[in-house]
Motif scaffolding. Structure first.
Motif, PDB file in Angstrom:
ATOM      1  N   ASN A 121       5.748  -5.125 -10.974  1.00  0.00           N
ATOM      2  CA  ASN A 121       4.890  -4.602  -9.903  1.00  0.00           C
ATOM      3  C   ASN A 121       3.422  -4.887 -10.211  1.00  0.00           C
ATOM      4  N   SER A 122       2.757  -5.606  -9.316  1.00  0.00           N
ATOM      5  CA  SER A 122       1.363  -6.002  -9.540  1.00  0.00           C
ATOM      6  C   SER A 122       0.378  -4.890  -9.199  1.00  0.00           C
ATOM      7  N   VAL A 123       0.831  -3.851  -8.513  1.00  0.00           N
ATOM      8  CA  VAL A 123      -0.049  -2.741  -8.133  1.00  0.00           C
ATOM      9  C   VAL A 123      -0.283  -1.804  -9.325  1.00  0.00           C
ATOM     10  N   ILE A 124       0.718  -1.671 -10.164  1.00  0.00           N
ATOM     11  CA  ILE A 124       0.615  -0.765 -11.305  1.00  0.00           C
ATOM     12  C   ILE A 124      -0.288  -1.393 -12.361  1.00  0.00           C
ATOM     13  N   SER A 125      -1.278  -0.660 -12.791  1.00  0.00           N
ATOM     14  CA  SER A 125      -2.254  -1.196 -13.743  1.00  0.00           C
ATOM     15  C   SER A 125      -1.629  -1.415 -15.111  1.00  0.00           C
ATOM     16  N   ASP A 126      -2.228  -2.309 -15.879  1.00  0.00           N
ATOM     17  CA  ASP A 126      -1.711  -2.631 -17.205  1.00  0.00           C
ATOM     18  C   ASP A 126      -1.785  -1.444 -18.158  1.00  0.00           C
ATOM     19  N   ASP A 127      -2.809  -0.609 -18.004  1.00  0.00           N
ATOM     20  CA  ASP A 127      -2.908   0.539 -18.918  1.00  0.00           C
ATOM     21  C   ASP A 127      -1.803   1.554 -18.651  1.00  0.00           C
ATOM     22  N   ILE A 128      -1.377   1.690 -17.387  1.00  0.00           N
ATOM     23  CA  ILE A 128      -0.232   2.558 -17.089  1.00  0.00           C
ATOM     24  C   ILE A 128       1.041   1.948 -17.657  1.00  0.00           C
ATOM     25  N   LYS A 129       1.208   0.648 -17.475  1.00  0.00           N
ATOM     26  CA  LYS A 129       2.393  -0.024 -18.008  1.00  0.00           C
ATOM     27  C   LYS A 129       2.474   0.102 -19.525  1.00  0.00           C
ATOM     28  N   LEU A 130       1.340   0.074 -20.183  1.00  0.00           N
ATOM     29  CA  LEU A 130       1.311   0.225 -21.636  1.00  0.00           C
ATOM     30  C   LEU A 130       1.805   1.605 -22.054  1.00  0.00           C
ATOM     31  N   GLU A 131       1.376   2.635 -21.340  1.00  0.00           N
ATOM     32  CA  GLU A 131       1.849   3.992 -21.630  1.00  0.00           C
ATOM     33  C   GLU A 131       3.335   4.129 -21.307  1.00  0.00           C
ATOM     34  N   ILE A 188      -0.724   9.323 -18.109  1.00  0.00           N
ATOM     35  CA  ILE A 188      -0.246   8.599 -16.925  1.00  0.00           C
ATOM     36  C   ILE A 188      -0.625   9.350 -15.648  1.00  0.00           C
ATOM     37  N   MET A 189      -0.448  10.664 -15.643  1.00  0.00           N
ATOM     38  CA  MET A 189      -0.790  11.462 -14.464  1.00  0.00           C
ATOM     39  C   MET A 189      -2.287  11.362 -14.161  1.00  0.00           C
ATOM     40  N   ASN A 190      -3.089  11.343 -15.209  1.00  0.00           N
ATOM     41  CA  ASN A 190      -4.531  11.204 -15.011  1.00  0.00           C
ATOM     42  C   ASN A 190      -4.874   9.850 -14.414  1.00  0.00           C
ATOM     43  N   LYS A 191      -4.267   8.785 -14.920  1.00  0.00           N
ATOM     44  CA  LYS A 191      -4.575   7.434 -14.461  1.00  0.00           C
ATOM     45  C   LYS A 191      -4.150   7.215 -13.014  1.00  0.00           C
ATOM     46  N   ILE A 192      -3.131   7.942 -12.579  1.00  0.00           N
ATOM     47  CA  ILE A 192      -2.643   7.772 -11.203  1.00  0.00           C
ATOM     48  C   ILE A 192      -3.374   8.692 -10.223  1.00  0.00           C
ATOM     49  N   PHE A 193      -3.537   9.964 -10.589  1.00  0.00           N
ATOM     50  CA  PHE A 193      -3.989  10.954  -9.614  1.00  0.00           C
ATOM     51  C   PHE A 193      -5.423  11.453  -9.801  1.00  0.00           C
ATOM     52  N   HIS A 194      -5.926  11.419 -10.993  1.00  0.00           N
ATOM     53  CA  HIS A 194      -7.303  11.873 -11.259  1.00  0.00           C
ATOM     54  C   HIS A 194      -7.573  13.285 -10.724  1.00  0.00           C
ATOM     55  N   ILE A 195      -6.633  14.211 -11.009  1.00  0.00           N
ATOM     56  CA  ILE A 195      -6.858  15.616 -10.674  1.00  0.00           C
ATOM     57  C   ILE A 195      -7.890  16.159 -11.662  1.00  0.00           C
ATOM     58  N   LYS A 196      -8.993  16.666 -11.162  1.00  0.00           N
ATOM     59  CA  LYS A 196     -10.116  17.048 -12.021  1.00  0.00           C
ATOM     60  C   LYS A 196     -10.198  18.560 -12.222  1.00  0.00           C
ATOM     61  N   TYR A 197     -10.698  18.919 -13.367  1.00  0.00           N
ATOM     62  CA  TYR A 197     -10.866  20.322 -13.748  1.00  0.00           C
ATOM     63  C   TYR A 197     -11.698  21.093 -12.727  1.00  0.00           C
ATOM     64  N   GLU A 198     -12.673  20.445 -12.148  1.00  0.00           N
ATOM     65  CA  GLU A 198     -13.620  21.122 -11.255  1.00  0.00           C
ATOM     66  C   GLU A 198     -12.971  21.684  -9.997  1.00  0.00           C
ATOM     67  N   ILE A 199     -11.794  21.186  -9.626  1.00  0.00           N
ATOM     68  CA  ILE A 199     -11.156  21.707  -8.411  1.00  0.00           C
ATOM     69  C   ILE A 199     -10.188  22.859  -8.714  1.00  0.00           C
ATOM     70  N   GLU A 221      -9.267  16.405 -21.441  1.00  0.00           N
ATOM     71  CA  GLU A 221      -9.386  14.958 -21.259  1.00  0.00           C
ATOM     72  C   GLU A 221      -8.596  14.504 -20.046  1.00  0.00           C
ATOM     73  N   MET A 222      -7.399  15.046 -19.878  1.00  0.00           N
ATOM     74  CA  MET A 222      -6.581  14.673 -18.737  1.00  0.00           C
ATOM     75  C   MET A 222      -7.250  15.045 -17.427  1.00  0.00           C
ATOM     76  N   LEU A 223      -7.898  16.207 -17.410  1.00  0.00           N
ATOM     77  CA  LEU A 223      -8.537  16.709 -16.198  1.00  0.00           C
ATOM     78  C   LEU A 223      -9.997  16.266 -16.064  1.00  0.00           C
TER      79      LEU A 223
END
Length: 227
Positions: A121-131, A188-199, A221-223
């Motif tokens: 899949n070309s949409v999935i980034s290499d850093d996600i694939k590495l994880e 992985i969840m951070n790289k895909i969704f970027h749910i932030k602590y501030e919300i 770090e995740m948030l």
């Protein structure tokens, strides 16, 4: 005695004490907290992710929870199968995000096809694939354990009661693997969704604050928390 220790005493009175029971319990409570936050904010922030696709993330969460039931039994097949199931459901959740398939189709999709499809899949980034590669290793290891590819033919058959009463052979390794696996899943969840602590709301922030300092740092770090 902590809450999990009381649970074991009540429902598994013959089970031998688990040396790291509180560490395991805290880790699984942390997983529940993060799953609760993710399910809430993914639903609010990500329109394309339907309830049918979130079911795999919920199954992952529930699989991790069931470790609390399997570990006191001190029975390797159940413990390893529970770990493999949890990892597999997380893999299927990631697969569901990027592939527009029906719930039933994803449920039947094999680990081999998930791995190959994500790789191509070309949409999935290499850093996600590495994880993801790291998760594949855990899945393969637990699959080998479940299928007993390495068999000790000289190990004598013992009674089920004796197994339960024996010193727990698996809890330390499970704690170590679960911690590492959760860390990878958070990245992985951070790289895909970027749910932030501030919300997050006040209650959610307070729950994170109650985590141990080394775990709290990973969650921050995740948030993408900025102090």
């Amino acid at each position: 005695m902590g809450e999990y220790g009381k649970f074991i005493n009540k429902y598994f009175p013959s089970s031998a004490p688990i040396e790291n029971e509180e560490a395991l319990y805290r880790l699984i409570c942390e997983s529940n907290l993060i799953s609760q936050i993710m399910l809430k904010y993914i639903s609010l922030e990500v329109e394309y992710l339907t309830e049918s696709k979130l079911i795999f993330y919920k199954r992952f969460r529930d699989g991790v929870n069931k470790l609390l039931m399997y570990l006191p039994l001190n029975e390797e097949i159940g413990i390893y199968a529970c770990m493999r199931y949890s990892i597999e459901q997380f893999l299927k959740f990631i697969y569901a995000i990027y592939f527009d398939e029906e719930l039933e189709v994803i449920g039947r999709t094999s680990y081999r096809h998930i791995k190959e499809d994500i790789k191509k899949n070309s949409v999935i980034s290499d850093d996600i694939k590495l994880e993801m590669q790291k998760i594949y290793t855990y899945y393969a290891n637990y699959s080998n354990d479940v299928h007993a590819k390495e068999i000790d033919e000289n190990k004598e058959l013992v009674s089920l009661g004796k197994i339960i009463k024996s010193d727990n052979e698996y809890s330390k390794a499970i704690e170590n693997d679960l911690r590492k696996f959760l860390n990878i899943s958070y990245k992985i969840m951070n790289k895909i969704f970027h749910i932030k602590y501030e919300i997050l709301n006040t209650s959610e922030r307070m729950s994170i604050e109650r985590l141990q300092s080394n775990r709290k740092k990973i969650i921050f770090e995740m948030l993408e928390y900025e102090s």
